[in-house]
Design a protein around this motif. Structure first.
Motif, PDB file in Angstrom:
ATOM      1  N   PRO A 464       0.807  -1.219   0.000  1.00  0.00           N
ATOM      2  CA  PRO A 464       0.000   0.000   0.000  1.00  0.00           C
ATOM      3  C   PRO A 464       0.842   1.273   0.000  1.00  0.00           C
ATOM      4  N   VAL A 465       0.325   2.295  -0.670  1.00  0.00           N
ATOM      5  CA  VAL A 465       1.024   3.580  -0.780  1.00  0.00           C
ATOM      6  C   VAL A 465       1.325   4.215   0.582  1.00  0.00           C
ATOM      7  N   PRO A 466       0.422   4.159   1.580  1.00  0.00           N
ATOM      8  CA  PRO A 466       0.730   4.792   2.872  1.00  0.00           C
ATOM      9  C   PRO A 466       2.035   4.314   3.498  1.00  0.00           C
ATOM     10  N   GLN A 467       2.422   3.071   3.232  1.00  0.00           N
ATOM     11  CA  GLN A 467       3.692   2.594   3.782  1.00  0.00           C
ATOM     12  C   GLN A 467       4.872   3.317   3.141  1.00  0.00           C
ATOM     13  N   ARG A 468       4.797   3.538   1.836  1.00  0.00           N
ATOM     14  CA  ARG A 468       5.864   4.287   1.167  1.00  0.00           C
ATOM     15  C   ARG A 468       5.881   5.729   1.650  1.00  0.00           C
ATOM     16  N   VAL A 469       4.707   6.297   1.912  1.00  0.00           N
ATOM     17  CA  VAL A 469       4.632   7.654   2.456  1.00  0.00           C
ATOM     18  C   VAL A 469       5.340   7.713   3.809  1.00  0.00           C
ATOM     19  N   PHE A 470       5.101   6.699   4.650  1.00  0.00           N
ATOM     20  CA  PHE A 470       5.744   6.642   5.966  1.00  0.00           C
ATOM     21  C   PHE A 470       7.257   6.701   5.833  1.00  0.00           C
ATOM     22  N   TRP A 471       7.816   5.869   4.938  1.00  0.00           N
ATOM     23  CA  TRP A 471       9.265   5.817   4.814  1.00  0.00           C
ATOM     24  C   TRP A 471       9.821   7.076   4.158  1.00  0.00           C
ATOM     25  N   ALA A 472       9.118   7.647   3.194  1.00  0.00           N
ATOM     26  CA  ALA A 472       9.574   8.892   2.569  1.00  0.00           C
ATOM     27  C   ALA A 472       9.641  10.018   3.603  1.00  0.00           C
ATOM     28  N   VAL A 473       8.633  10.095   4.472  1.00  0.00           N
ATOM     29  CA  VAL A 473       8.609  11.121   5.514  1.00  0.00           C
ATOM     30  C   VAL A 473       9.777  10.939   6.470  1.00  0.00           C
ATOM     31  N   PHE A 474      10.025   9.694   6.883  1.00  0.00           N
ATOM     32  CA  PHE A 474      11.087   9.479   7.873  1.00  0.00           C
ATOM     33  C   PHE A 474      12.478   9.572   7.265  1.00  0.00           C
ATOM     34  N   GLU A 475      12.622   9.344   5.960  1.00  0.00           N
ATOM     35  CA  GLU A 475      13.902   9.634   5.318  1.00  0.00           C
ATOM     36  C   GLU A 475      14.235  11.118   5.472  1.00  0.00           C
ATOM     37  N   GLY A 476      13.239  11.967   5.216  1.00  0.00           N
ATOM     38  CA  GLY A 476      13.435  13.402   5.372  1.00  0.00           C
ATOM     39  C   GLY A 476      13.717  13.789   6.810  1.00  0.00           C
ATOM     40  N   LEU A 477      12.989  13.182   7.766  1.00  0.00           N
ATOM     41  CA  LEU A 477      13.174  13.512   9.180  1.00  0.00           C
ATOM     42  C   LEU A 477      14.561  13.093   9.671  1.00  0.00           C
ATOM     43  N   VAL A 478      15.033  11.933   9.240  1.00  0.00           N
ATOM     44  CA  VAL A 478      16.371  11.501   9.638  1.00  0.00           C
ATOM     45  C   VAL A 478      17.423  12.463   9.084  1.00  0.00           C
ATOM     46  N   ALA A 479      17.252  12.899   7.834  1.00  0.00           N
ATOM     47  CA  ALA A 479      18.188  13.877   7.266  1.00  0.00           C
ATOM     48  C   ALA A 479      18.171  15.172   8.070  1.00  0.00           C
ATOM     49  N   VAL A 480      16.984  15.612   8.497  1.00  0.00           N
ATOM     50  CA  VAL A 480      16.865  16.843   9.287  1.00  0.00           C
ATOM     51  C   VAL A 480      17.601  16.710  10.615  1.00  0.00           C
ATOM     52  N   VAL A 481      17.335  15.634  11.368  1.00  0.00           N
ATOM     53  CA  VAL A 481      17.943  15.519  12.694  1.00  0.00           C
ATOM     54  C   VAL A 481      19.457  15.311  12.591  1.00  0.00           C
ATOM     55  N   LEU A 482      19.924  14.677  11.529  1.00  0.00           N
ATOM     56  CA  LEU A 482      21.366  14.526  11.368  1.00  0.00           C
ATOM     57  C   LEU A 482      22.029  15.869  11.057  1.00  0.00           C
ATOM     58  N   LEU A 483      21.364  16.691  10.239  1.00  0.00           N
ATOM     59  CA  LEU A 483      21.900  18.031   9.976  1.00  0.00           C
ATOM     60  C   LEU A 483      21.956  18.854  11.255  1.00  0.00           C
ATOM     61  N   LEU A 484      20.912  18.751  12.079  1.00  0.00           N
ATOM     62  CA  LEU A 484      20.884  19.489  13.337  1.00  0.00           C
ATOM     63  C   LEU A 484      21.920  18.954  14.320  1.00  0.00           C
ATOM     64  N   ALA A 485      22.244  17.670  14.206  1.00  0.00           N
ATOM     65  CA  ALA A 485      23.143  17.038  15.172  1.00  0.00           C
ATOM     66  C   ALA A 485      24.584  16.959  14.678  1.00  0.00           C
ATOM     67  N   GLY A 486      24.985  17.883  13.814  1.00  0.00           N
ATOM     68  CA  GLY A 486      26.380  17.894  13.429  1.00  0.00           C
ATOM     69  C   GLY A 486      26.661  18.129  11.969  1.00  0.00           C
ATOM     70  N   GLY A 487      25.633  18.357  11.170  1.00  0.00           N
ATOM     71  CA  GLY A 487      25.838  18.705   9.772  1.00  0.00           C
ATOM     72  C   GLY A 487      26.447  17.572   8.968  1.00  0.00           C
TER      73      GLY A 487
END
Length: 527
Positions: A464-487
Motif C-alpha cells: 500500500p502507498v501509505p507505507q511508502r509515504v511513511f518511509w519517505a517522511v522518515f527519510e526526510g526527518l532523519v536527514a533533518v535531525v542529522l543536519l541538526l546534530a552535526g551537519g
C-alpha cells in the motif's frame, strides 16, 4: 548445498494487515520503531548527539578503514572472477528469458540509479580538493590529505593524481558493490522464485531459517543501511541546494533554510510516491537524465573542450596505473585522505547498495550473468569518469590556466556554482544545477522509500502507498535531525556506521551467490 525448495515460499505469507497496511512482521515494527526513537532522541538531545557524532565519525573510520577497503576490493575481484567463470552464461530468469528493456533504456537506468546527488556535490569539489592537497603537500609527508602523499610542486602530476583518486571513488569499486547486490537479488528472484528482498540471497547458507529471525535481522540491517545512506544523500543535497540558492538569490545559509528545503522537497517526493512508479519515478528520472546530459554537454562545449576530451583517456590511464596503490589498505602514508575520503565513500556505497541493487535487479531480467556484470561495472563507471573529467577539468583549468583560486577557496557545496559562474549563462546553468539537485533528491527519496517498503513488506512490490509515504517522511526527518546534530560530519558518520555491519552482509551474499550459481549450473547441465 543443493537448493531445491525456494519456490515453496509465498511472497507475503508472513505479512499482517493493520489499518489497511500490509506489514511484514516483525521487520516493519523493529526497523520503524527504532527509526522513530532515533528521530525523537536526536531532535530532543541535539547537543549530546552533536558531540557523539563528532566523535563517532573519526573513531569508526580509523578503526575500520582497512575492513571497508578490503571488502570493496573483494567485491571487485568477485565480479571479475564471475565474468570469466562458467557461471557467466547463466541467464537471469531462465534460459528462455528475454530482456525487458533495450540496451539504451537499460544503460540509462543503470546510471540514474547509482550516483545522483553525489555527482552534483562532488563533481567539482573532489577533483579540486585532491589537486590542491597534492600540489601543496610535501612529497612523502605522513598522514596527509593528499592521495598517495601528493606530487608537491608538480602541476600536471598533481592534476593526474587528483583525477585518478576521484575516478577511484566513482569507478569500479562502487559499481562492484552494487553489482553484487543486484545480481544476487535478480538471480534468487528470477531463477528461484524467491521474494525480492535481501534475505532471499542467503537461502543457500541458511535454508528455511532465512524466513525466521536470521532473515529478519538481515532485512532490518538492510533497512537501516538504506535509510541512513539515503539520509546522507538528502542532507548533502540540502547543503548544496541552500548554497546555490544563496549564491543566486541570497537565501540565507542556515539550519532553518536547510530544514525547510528538506521539508519542501520531501513534500514534492510524496506527490511522486502517490503518483506511482510509472507516473512518478519514471517520469522524473527521464527529466533528470535529460537535464544532467544537457549540463554535462554545456560544460564540455563551453569549458576547455580539448582538455576534457583528452583528459578522459589520460585520467583513465592514471586511474589504472594508481589503482593498486589507491586500493591498498595497509601501510598508507596518506591516512587522512584514506579515512576522510575512501573509507567514507565505501561505507556510503555499501549503505546505498540495497537501494541501488534492488533497482538494478528489477530492470535486468533476461540478461546473462556475464552481460549483467560487464555492463553494470563498465557503462556507469565510464559515464562517471566522463562527468568527473568534464567538471573537474573545467574547475582545474580555471585554477591552473586562468590563475583564479575562486573555486578552490569556496566551500565544498558552493564550488560547482563558483565554477559555473566563470562560464557564459551562469545564472541559467546554476539554476539548472539547483533543479538537478532537487530532482535527484525527489527521485532518491521516492525510489528509496519504494525499496525500503519492499523489504519491510517481505518482498512485495505492490504494498500500500501509505507505507511508502511513511518511509519517505522518515527519510526526510532523519536527514533533518542529522543536519541538526552535526551537519555533514553527522551525515557521514551515519553512513559509515550503518555501512560497516552491512559490509558483512554483502560478504556473506558473495558466498551465497556463488553457491546458488553453482547449483544452477549443475541443474542446467543435468537437464
Amino acid at each position: 548445498m543443493t537448493i531445491e525448495n525456494e519456490t515453496d515460499y509465498e511472497v507475503g505469507q508472513d505479512n499482517v494487515n493493520i489499518l489497511g497496511l500490509d506489514i511484514h512482521n516483525p521487520v516493519f515494527f523493529i526497523s520503524g520503531g527504532i527509526i522513530v526513537l532515533f528521530v525523537f532522541f536526536a531532535a530532543t538531545f541535539q547537543a549530546p548527539m552533536t558531540e557523539f557524532f563528532s566523535w563517532l565519525r573519526p573513531a569508526v573510520t580509523e578503526s575500520f578503514d582497512w575492513f571497508l577497503a578490503t571488502a570493496a576490493n573483494i567485491f571487485v575481484l568477485f565480479c571479475i572472477v564471475l565474468i570469466f567463470s562458467p557461471f557467466g552464461s547463466i541467464r537471469l530468469g531462465g534460459k528462455d528469458a528475454q530482456p525487458d528493456f533495450t540496451y539504451t533504456g537499460w544503460f540509462a537506468m543503470l546510471f540514474a540509479a547509482g550516483m545522483g546527488i553525489g555527482l552534483m556535490f562532488y563533481g567539482v569539489s573532489e577533483p579540486v580538493s585532491h589537486f590542491s592537497a597534492s600540489f601543496a603537500t610535501d612529497a612523502g609527508t605522513a598522514d596527509s590529505w593528499a592521495p598517495l602523499s601528493g606530487a608537491a610542486g608538480d602541476v600536471e602530476a598533481a592534476r593526474r593524481l587528483g583525477m585518478a583518486a576521484t575516478i577511484f571513488h566513482w569507478g569500479l569499486h562502487p559499481w562492484a558493490i552494487y553489482a553484487v547486490v543486484g545480481l544476487a537479488l535478480a538471480f534468487f528472484a528470477y531463477n528461484r522464485g524467491l521474494p525480492l528482498t535481501i534475505r532471499s540471497a542467503f537461502y543457500p547458507l541458511l535454508g528455511e531459517r532465512v524466513w525466521g529471525w536470521p532473515g529478519h535481522l538481515i532485512d532490518v540491517l538492510a533497512v537501516f543501511a538504506t535509510l541512513f545512506g539515503l539520509a546522507t544523500s538528502l542532507g548533502i543535497g540540502a547543503e548544496q541546494a541552500n548554497a546555490g540558492l544563496n549564491h543566486l538569490f541570497g537565501l540565507p545559509v542556515s539550519e532553518t533554510s536547510k530544514i525547510m528545503l528538506i521539508i519542501g522537497i520531501t513534500g514534492i517526493a510524496l506527490f511522486s510516491v502517490v503518483a506511482g512508479l510509472d507516473a512518478g519515478v519514471k517520469r522524473l528520472s527521464e527529466i533528470n537524465m535529460a537535464l544532467a546530459a544537457l549540463l554535462l554537454l554545456f560544460v564540455i562545449l563551453v569549458g576547455p573542450t580539448l582538455a576534457i576530451l583528452t583528459g578522459f583517456f589520460e585520467y583513465l590511464g592514471a586511474y589504472v596505473v594508481n589503482l593498486p596503490a589507491l586500493a591498498n589498505p595497509f601501510g598508507r602514508t596518506d591516512q587522512h585522505f584514506f579515512d576522510g575520503w575512501t573509507a567514507f565513500y565505501w561505507a556510503w556505497w555499501i549503505s546505498w547498495s540495497p537501494f541501488v541493487g534492488m533497482f538494478i535487479a528489477r530492470v535486468s531480467r533476461g540478461r546473462t550473468v556475464r552481460e549483467f556484470l560487464i555492463c553494470v561495472l563498465l557503462i556507469p563507471s565510464l559515464v562517471c569518469v566522463l562527468w568527473m573529467t568534464a567538471f573537474g577539468s573545467a574547475a582545474l583549468h580555471q585554477i591552473v590556466e586562468q590563475g583564479s583560486n575562486a573555486v578552490a577557496e569556496a566551500t565544498l557545496e558552493l564550488q560547482l556554482f563558483v565554477m559555473l559562474e566563470a562560464m557564459p549563462f551562469a545564472a541559467i546553468t546554476s539554476f539548472l544545477g539547483i533543479v538537478l539537485v532537487v530532482v535527484f533528491f525527489v527521485t532518491s527519496s521516492d525510489s528509496g522509500s519504494l525499496v525500503i517498503d519492499t523489504i519491510t513488506a517481505g518482498g512485495k512490490v505492490d504494498a500500500p502507498v501509505p507505507q511508502r509515504v511513511f518511509w519517505a517522511v522518515f527519510e526526510g526527518l532523519v536527514a533533518v535531525v542529522l543536519l541538526l546534530a552535526g551537519g555533514l560530519a553527522a551525515l557521514q558518520a551515519a553512513a559509515i556506521t550503518t555501512g560497516i555491519p552491512f559490509a558483512l552482509v554483502l560478504l556473506g551474499m558473495c558466498v551465497a551467490l556463488w553457491k546458488g550459481l553453482a547449483s544452477e549450473r549443475a541443474r542446467l547441465q543435468s537437464a
